[in-house]
Design an enzyme around this catalytic site. Sequence first.
Site, short mmCIF file in Angstrom:
data_model
loop_
_atom_site.label_atom_id
_atom_site.label_comp_id
_atom_site.label_asym_id
_atom_site.label_seq_id
_atom_site.Cartn_x
_atom_site.Cartn_y
_atom_site.Cartn_z
N LYS A 28 -0.88 -0.08 9.50
CA LYS A 28 -1.54 0.86 8.60
C LYS A 28 -2.87 0.29 8.13
CE LYS A 28 0.53 3.52 5.71
NZ LYS A 28 1.33 4.10 4.60
N GLU B 275 7.80 10.99 -2.17
CA GLU B 275 7.48 9.57 -1.98
C GLU B 275 7.35 8.90 -3.32
OE1 GLU B 275 4.04 8.38 0.30
OE2 GLU B 275 4.07 10.28 1.40
N GLU C 167 -0.63 -1.37 1.35
CA GLU C 167 -0.24 -0.24 2.19
C GLU C 167 0.72 -0.65 3.30
OE1 GLU C 167 -0.92 3.11 2.12
OE2 GLU C 167 -1.71 2.73 0.12
N GLU D 17 4.81 -1.39 7.50
CA GLU D 17 4.09 -0.83 8.65
C GLU D 17 2.82 -1.66 8.87
OE1 GLU D 17 4.31 3.68 8.96
OE2 GLU D 17 4.80 3.38 6.84
#
Length: 457
Positions: A322, A265, A328, A319
């Site tokens: 999250k 990642e 994030e 997302e």
Amino acid sequence: MPLLILLMLLAAGAAGAESATPSLHIGVNYGANADNLPSPTSVATFLATKTTIDRVKLFDANPTFISAFAGTPISLAVSLPNSALPALADKATGLDAARSWIRANLSPYVPATNVTLLLAGNEILLSTDTNLILSLLPAMRRLAQALKAEGLTGVRVTTPHYLGILAPSDGIPSNASFRAGYNTKLFPAMLQFHRDTGSPFMVNPYPYFSYRPETLNYALFRPNSGIYDPATKLNYTSMLDAQMDAIYTAMKKLGYGDVDIAVGEAGWPTQAEPGQIGVGVQEARDFNEGMIRVCSSGKGTPLMPNRTFETYLFSLFDENQKPGPIAERHFGLFNPDFTPVYDLGLLRDGASVAPTPSPNPSPNPSPKPAPSGGGKWCVAKDGANGTDLQNNINYACGFVDCKPIQSGGACFSPNSLQAHASYVMNAYYQANGHTDLACDFKGTGIVTSSDPSKSMY
């Protein structure tokens, strides 16, 4: 090779960089902690037919997601939950448990789906659970044995590590080592496992989580003075390069510099808390373009030149469910309708172009530099220090194609540091608007209007 021909080749490459630079293959993390995402089948079709993304990393073993990629050329990395590892580590029953998990979660879908990696949990060493940490390597061994027993020999086993596996240091790559205890009791045996099985040592380097306002350019592959490593005499102008070489150094100190490194990642958000400096679309684009250059183009890092790294960008989509800070939820490369959040050159249909050869380091770069910089060239000054010239090559090759000066390349001869440095310095100069700033190189470059081939040959 005569310098005039060398510069003509360079000019042709610079002039065509915008339209001719090929898109590079790369992997992406596919998280689904959101309520607005397209179906896994449509995602798989989009990635396989419309993008140059050739591998996908999943954070679980959801059968809907795995089966969606059946019949596509996309390779998958599938993850086990952290909680599954202790049962797999058991000496008496672990192998049976591992085979049962593989029969239930992988065997029904392989080989129709090209699963190539099985990830034993995620960032296990962040845990405070000693039993979980002690279970990690035994579980990896049982999984590798189980895959072989079940006939899935094309699936390799690894586990992603956070960068905190390194001992605290001053940021100089040559000073890096693994944390005390890990460097003797865990990583020698784990790296031997990777060597024996041909699987990569996977790390999650995140310059985003390490940058400060004063190091933003260093984190984003933008021009900066860099960090000098006195032991290797290398000057690092990219935090990701330094992080990767720090991991490599720690591995090499244990005798495992030959084990492949994969990037599980890394990414940069497009939104963050109000007032946070260094977050936005341009910042995300600059970071990811730089990472693709390092990991996928064959450029490599200062200590690992000419290498590619199996790499997964974070992440495919934002997302929206999250938890945690705003950032994030905003690492996505694509919107739910598959339009790019910003252009990384990942689309096949011409709607997007390849990463540009430079992150616009000059104040006013020319979008289409003249083939010869308007009759000007940038060359290395006579008498420039060899270390400085090598650092110039290391820096400029992060933004321009340096394959012609590599062994066997069209412009490898004359094989001298002065000639090679002049080549890449001029490449950088031509690609960045042929301004004096683009030829400065800490005072070691000089702009000339005289054809260098006439003065040197």
